[in-house]
Design a protein around this motif. Structure first.
Motif, PDB file in Angstrom:
ATOM      1  N   CYS A 232      76.963  18.337 -47.662  1.00  0.00           N
ATOM      2  CA  CYS A 232      75.872  18.424 -47.039  1.00  0.00           C
ATOM      3  C   CYS A 232      74.983  17.911 -47.728  1.00  0.00           C
ATOM      4  O   CYS A 232      74.540  18.346 -48.851  1.00  0.00           O
ATOM      5  CB  CYS A 232      75.650  19.754 -46.488  1.00  0.00           C
ATOM      6  SG  CYS A 232      74.078  20.058 -45.541  1.00  0.00           S
ATOM      7  N   GLY A 233      74.171  16.991 -46.927  1.00  0.00           N
ATOM      8  CA  GLY A 233      72.690  16.149 -47.965  1.00  0.00           C
ATOM      9  C   GLY A 233      71.689  17.108 -47.358  1.00  0.00           C
ATOM     10  O   GLY A 233      71.567  17.508 -45.911  1.00  0.00           O
ATOM     11  N   PHE A 234      70.489  16.950 -48.167  1.00  0.00           N
ATOM     12  CA  PHE A 234      69.353  17.645 -47.905  1.00  0.00           C
ATOM     13  C   PHE A 234      68.302  16.729 -48.134  1.00  0.00           C
ATOM     14  O   PHE A 234      68.117  15.769 -49.069  1.00  0.00           O
ATOM     15  CB  PHE A 234      69.410  18.954 -48.741  1.00  0.00           C
ATOM     16  CG  PHE A 234      70.140  20.047 -48.609  1.00  0.00           C
ATOM     17  CD1 PHE A 234      69.639  20.978 -47.811  1.00  0.00           C
ATOM     18  CD2 PHE A 234      71.486  19.956 -48.693  1.00  0.00           C
ATOM     19  CE1 PHE A 234      70.281  22.267 -47.598  1.00  0.00           C
ATOM     20  CE2 PHE A 234      72.136  21.070 -48.489  1.00  0.00           C
ATOM     21  CZ  PHE A 234      71.706  22.232 -47.702  1.00  0.00           C
ATOM     22  N   THR A 242      67.613  26.372 -52.231  1.00  0.00           N
ATOM     23  CA  THR A 242      67.253  27.760 -51.417  1.00  0.00           C
ATOM     24  C   THR A 242      68.316  27.919 -50.572  1.00  0.00           C
ATOM     25  O   THR A 242      68.582  29.536 -50.254  1.00  0.00           O
ATOM     26  CB  THR A 242      65.964  27.345 -50.632  1.00  0.00           C
ATOM     27  OG1 THR A 242      64.771  27.196 -51.382  1.00  0.00           O
ATOM     28  CG2 THR A 242      65.590  28.607 -49.667  1.00  0.00           C
ATOM     29  N   THR A 243      69.399  27.184 -49.970  1.00  0.00           N
ATOM     30  CA  THR A 243      70.260  27.396 -49.328  1.00  0.00           C
ATOM     31  C   THR A 243      71.464  28.310 -49.873  1.00  0.00           C
ATOM     32  O   THR A 243      71.881  29.186 -49.360  1.00  0.00           O
ATOM     33  CB  THR A 243      70.863  26.158 -48.513  1.00  0.00           C
ATOM     34  OG1 THR A 243      69.990  25.298 -47.809  1.00  0.00           O
ATOM     35  CG2 THR A 243      72.363  26.493 -47.922  1.00  0.00           C
ATOM     36  N   VAL A 244      71.677  27.675 -51.148  1.00  0.00           N
ATOM     37  CA  VAL A 244      72.479  28.489 -51.980  1.00  0.00           C
ATOM     38  C   VAL A 244      72.105  29.868 -52.452  1.00  0.00           C
ATOM     39  O   VAL A 244      72.826  30.678 -52.178  1.00  0.00           O
ATOM     40  CB  VAL A 244      72.728  27.800 -53.463  1.00  0.00           C
ATOM     41  CG1 VAL A 244      73.785  28.685 -54.303  1.00  0.00           C
ATOM     42  CG2 VAL A 244      73.338  26.537 -53.147  1.00  0.00           C
ATOM     43  N   VAL A 245      70.920  30.141 -52.782  1.00  0.00           N
ATOM     44  CA  VAL A 245      70.303  31.270 -53.198  1.00  0.00           C
ATOM     45  C   VAL A 245      70.394  32.458 -51.889  1.00  0.00           C
ATOM     46  O   VAL A 245      70.783  33.382 -51.853  1.00  0.00           O
ATOM     47  CB  VAL A 245      69.065  31.353 -53.552  1.00  0.00           C
ATOM     48  CG1 VAL A 245      68.447  32.437 -53.708  1.00  0.00           C
ATOM     49  CG2 VAL A 245      68.845  30.499 -55.023  1.00  0.00           C
ATOM     50  N   VAL A 279      70.937  11.347 -51.396  1.00  0.00           N
ATOM     51  CA  VAL A 279      70.056  12.266 -51.311  1.00  0.00           C
ATOM     52  C   VAL A 279      70.900  13.593 -52.247  1.00  0.00           C
ATOM     53  O   VAL A 279      71.773  13.634 -52.410  1.00  0.00           O
ATOM     54  CB  VAL A 279      69.778  12.929 -49.939  1.00  0.00           C
ATOM     55  CG1 VAL A 279      68.971  11.491 -49.262  1.00  0.00           C
ATOM     56  CG2 VAL A 279      71.009  13.274 -49.230  1.00  0.00           C
ATOM     57  N   THR A 280      69.969  14.576 -52.542  1.00  0.00           N
ATOM     58  CA  THR A 280      70.212  15.630 -52.962  1.00  0.00           C
ATOM     59  C   THR A 280      71.368  16.327 -52.044  1.00  0.00           C
ATOM     60  O   THR A 280      71.373  16.565 -50.778  1.00  0.00           O
ATOM     61  CB  THR A 280      69.222  16.861 -53.048  1.00  0.00           C
ATOM     62  OG1 THR A 280      68.285  16.152 -54.243  1.00  0.00           O
ATOM     63  CG2 THR A 280      70.026  18.005 -53.866  1.00  0.00           C
ATOM     64  N   THR A 281      72.694  16.667 -52.635  1.00  0.00           N
ATOM     65  CA  THR A 281      73.904  17.123 -51.929  1.00  0.00           C
ATOM     66  C   THR A 281      74.430  18.123 -52.367  1.00  0.00           C
ATOM     67  O   THR A 281      74.486  18.350 -53.542  1.00  0.00           O
ATOM     68  CB  THR A 281      74.727  15.777 -51.868  1.00  0.00           C
ATOM     69  OG1 THR A 281      74.192  14.548 -51.320  1.00  0.00           O
ATOM     70  CG2 THR A 281      76.050  16.405 -50.927  1.00  0.00           C
ATOM     71  N   LEU A 282      74.839  19.082 -51.511  1.00  0.00           N
ATOM     72  CA  LEU A 282      75.627  20.324 -51.883  1.00  0.00           C
ATOM     73  C   LEU A 282      77.180  19.916 -51.650  1.00  0.00           C
ATOM     74  O   LEU A 282      77.552  19.461 -50.484  1.00  0.00           O
ATOM     75  CB  LEU A 282      75.331  21.634 -51.225  1.00  0.00           C
ATOM     76  CG  LEU A 282      73.839  22.255 -51.442  1.00  0.00           C
ATOM     77  CD1 LEU A 282      73.520  23.265 -50.705  1.00  0.00           C
ATOM     78  CD2 LEU A 282      73.715  22.409 -53.098  1.00  0.00           C
ATOM     79  N   ALA A 304      71.901  26.016 -44.031  1.00  0.00           N
ATOM     80  CA  ALA A 304      71.404  24.765 -44.360  1.00  0.00           C
ATOM     81  C   ALA A 304      70.518  24.188 -43.590  1.00  0.00           C
ATOM     82  O   ALA A 304      69.458  23.381 -43.815  1.00  0.00           O
ATOM     83  CB  ALA A 304      72.661  23.796 -44.483  1.00  0.00           C
ATOM     84  N   ALA A 305      70.843  24.208 -42.027  1.00  0.00           N
ATOM     85  CA  ALA A 305      69.794  23.578 -40.969  1.00  0.00           C
ATOM     86  C   ALA A 305      68.199  23.954 -41.205  1.00  0.00           C
ATOM     87  O   ALA A 305      67.521  23.133 -41.041  1.00  0.00           O
ATOM     88  CB  ALA A 305      70.507  24.013 -39.782  1.00  0.00           C
ATOM     89  N   ASP A 306      68.397  25.346 -41.458  1.00  0.00           N
ATOM     90  CA  ASP A 306      66.923  25.814 -41.749  1.00  0.00           C
ATOM     91  C   ASP A 306      66.226  25.213 -42.922  1.00  0.00           C
ATOM     92  O   ASP A 306      65.132  25.459 -42.945  1.00  0.00           O
ATOM     93  CB  ASP A 306      66.868  27.499 -41.851  1.00  0.00           C
ATOM     94  CG  ASP A 306      67.362  28.178 -40.339  1.00  0.00           C
ATOM     95  OD1 ASP A 306      67.294  27.371 -39.326  1.00  0.00           O
ATOM     96  OD2 ASP A 306      67.777  29.329 -40.586  1.00  0.00           O
ATOM     97  N   ASN A 307      66.801  24.660 -43.809  1.00  0.00           N
ATOM     98  CA  ASN A 307      66.363  24.221 -45.195  1.00  0.00           C
ATOM     99  C   ASN A 307      66.285  22.749 -45.170  1.00  0.00           C
ATOM    100  O   ASN A 307      66.272  22.345 -46.456  1.00  0.00           O
ATOM    101  CB  ASN A 307      67.105  25.166 -46.066  1.00  0.00           C
ATOM    102  CG  ASN A 307      66.679  26.457 -46.311  1.00  0.00           C
ATOM    103  OD1 ASN A 307      65.557  26.820 -46.533  1.00  0.00           O
ATOM    104  ND2 ASN A 307      67.789  27.387 -46.441  1.00  0.00           N
ATOM    105  N   GLY A 308      66.460  22.007 -44.128  1.00  0.00           N
ATOM    106  CA  GLY A 308      66.612  20.609 -44.219  1.00  0.00           C
ATOM    107  C   GLY A 308      67.724  20.085 -44.438  1.00  0.00           C
ATOM    108  O   GLY A 308      67.786  18.946 -44.982  1.00  0.00           O
ATOM    109  N   GLY A 309      68.823  20.593 -44.310  1.00  0.00           N
ATOM    110  CA  GLY A 309      70.342  20.033 -44.451  1.00  0.00           C
ATOM    111  C   GLY A 309      70.698  19.317 -43.384  1.00  0.00           C
ATOM    112  O   GLY A 309      70.407  19.600 -41.884  1.00  0.00           O
TER     113      GLY A 309
END
Length: 466
Positions: A232-234, A242-245, A279-282, A304-309
């Motif tokens: 997932c890109g952000f 923040t998604t991970v935390v 982009v930054t990716t998880l 993720a969706a809430d944090n711009g993923g």
């Protein structure tokens, strides 16, 4: 990195070499190519050649080599796969490098007890291939196909640590050859014990400075019923972290979660031909029952969706998952390849996960002003991340610049009650920072070193100075 080798020995005594030949025959190697293989390293440290290389094939071989070396006051440095990052196996005082790679037998698998015993030179991929039909696996995955003994010596962890822990949790017992030539077993196979000092934990992470590990007994885990991977890109670095935390704070049992910043994604796209948005990716992996994995996926997707993923790219096919994680494991080589002729300077820190967004964001800001390519990636599920610099090996200015950035990174982590290394170990590169991190506790380590290795012959010059 220039190493002070002004104290390096004279040539080995001919009588000592004769004794090595008598005992080890064709397992003794003195050619320049073999010496160079054991004096080089994956990172930026100078090559320092040992005087000799011995391939051990049994614990008794190690005992006999230790006995000969200690009697002659010759340093002895254990060598596994040579994949360590902090110069952990560089023989800075010469002597004999003992290669344990041919001690690669799987001694026993106790499937009913979820454990196994292997020789130190057994590779982690070899072990998992052997275990496949038992329904069990060994989860510690530092990326490289390292030896189990080397992983124990450096207290390795890797991509699965967020769920399965590190080598600290994985090792039940060790067989160790001590500097006085004794063979000790640090524990039995019981899952817990209150019997005396915890010698197992003493040797795990000691980098060969207190003894040479020849066998390791490990915890195993059931192969999950369902394994699913996702990318997932952000929009922002902060959103990804923040998604991970948040996922960890709400109790999602992530098996793996790795962050790669935009520069690292550019590197792996070029190296592994992935074609991901730069982009930054998880990178995620979920283990469990089908329903359990579906619930984990749903929750993390919402966060993720809430944090711009962006959209999740999912894969349940083993070959697709293998390709994805192969690209992650080759990230070091991909980052160095951003600049032809460069060498890699890799560093890592680990902080409490609540401080991770702040720490990575400040580090990214630091790297924006760097004169060379530098990437961020890491095991964000446990607060551990890495920076890889693609550095000109002939530039003293770049060396100073990288060192300054690294110093700021480590100081930042320590100010957040973190550590100077989450998994690489101290080796040669972080000895000063170890003292800043633990203070007088390092003096206790020195007492242990002097007590167990009074001649300072076991991997001398590593972890701390005496």
């Amino acid at each position: 990195m220039h190493l002070d080798t002004s104290f390096v020995r004279a040539a080995l005594d001919p009588a000592f070499l004769a004794r090595l030949r008598d005992r080890f025959g064709t397992s003794l190697h003195l050619t320049d190519a073999m010496l160079r293989q054991h004096g080089a390293n994956e990172a930026h440290f100078d090559v320092v050649l040992p005087d000799a290389v011995v391939f051990a094939r049994s614990t008794q071989d190690v005992v006999d080599l230790v006995t000969l070396c200690v009697a002659a006051d010759v340093p002895i440095v254990p060598f596994g796969a040579g994949t360590s990052i902090e110069g952990n196996a560089v023989p800075v005082r010469g002597g004999v490098s003992v290669n344990l790679g041919e001690m690669n037998q799987i001694v026993a698998v106790n499937a009913d007890d979820f454990d196994c015993t292997v020789q130190a030179g057994c590779r982690r991929e070899q072990l998992n291939e052997h275990l496949r039909d038992t329904g069990l696996f060994f989860p510690i995955d530092p990326g490289a196909n390292a030896t189990i003994g080397g992983m124990a010596s450096t207290r390795a962890s890797g991509t699965n640590a967020v769920r399965y822990g590190t080598m600290r949790e994985a090792v039940l017992s060790l067989t160790v050859v001590t500097p006085d030539g004794k063979v000790i077993t640090t524990a039995r196979r019981a899952r817990k014990s209150a019997a005396g000092y915890d010698l197992t934990r003493l040797y795990v992470g000691s980098e060969g400075t207190l003894g040479i590990i020849t066998e390791v007994t490990l915890r195993l885990h059931p192969i999950p019923e369902t394994i699913s991977s996702a990318v997932c890109g952000f929009e922002s670095l902060e959103g990804a972290i923040t998604t991970v935390v948040q996922a960890i704070q709400v109790g999602v049992p992530l098996a793996r979660v790795e962050i790669l910043d935009d520069m690292q994604i550019r590197a792996v796209n070029a190296w592994s031909k992935l074609g991901l948005p730069e982009v930054t990716t998880l990178f995620f992996e979920f283990h469990g029952s089908p329903n359990g994995v579906a619930e984990q996926v749903e929750m993390v997707s919402a966060l993720a969706a809430d944090n711009g993923g962006g959209d999740f790219a999912w894969s349940n096919l083993p070959e697709e998952r293998a390709r994805l994680w192969k690209a992650r494991h080759e990230a070091y080589y991909a980052a160095v390849a951003l600049r032809p002729g460069a060498v890699g300077w890799t560093t890592d820190v680990c902080v409490p996960i609540s401080r991770l967004p702040e720490c990575i964001t400040a580090t990214k800001h630091d790297l924006a002003g760097a004169s060379m390519p530098a990437t961020i990636l890491g095991h964000v599920g446990d607060g551990n991340f890495h920076v890889i610099f693609a550095m000109d090996p002939n530039s003293s200015d770049e060396l100073r610049e990288v060192k300054a950035i690294n110093d700021r990174l480590v100081a930042r982590a320590l100010n957040m009650d973190g550590t100077c290394t989450g998994e690489h170990g101290i080796g040669l590169g972080k000895q000063d920072w170890l003292v800043k991190e633990l203070g007088d506790a390092v003096d206790v380590m020195r007492v242990l070193k002097r007590a167990l290795d009074p001649k300072n012959l076991f991997n001398p010059g590593k972890i701390f100075s005496l």
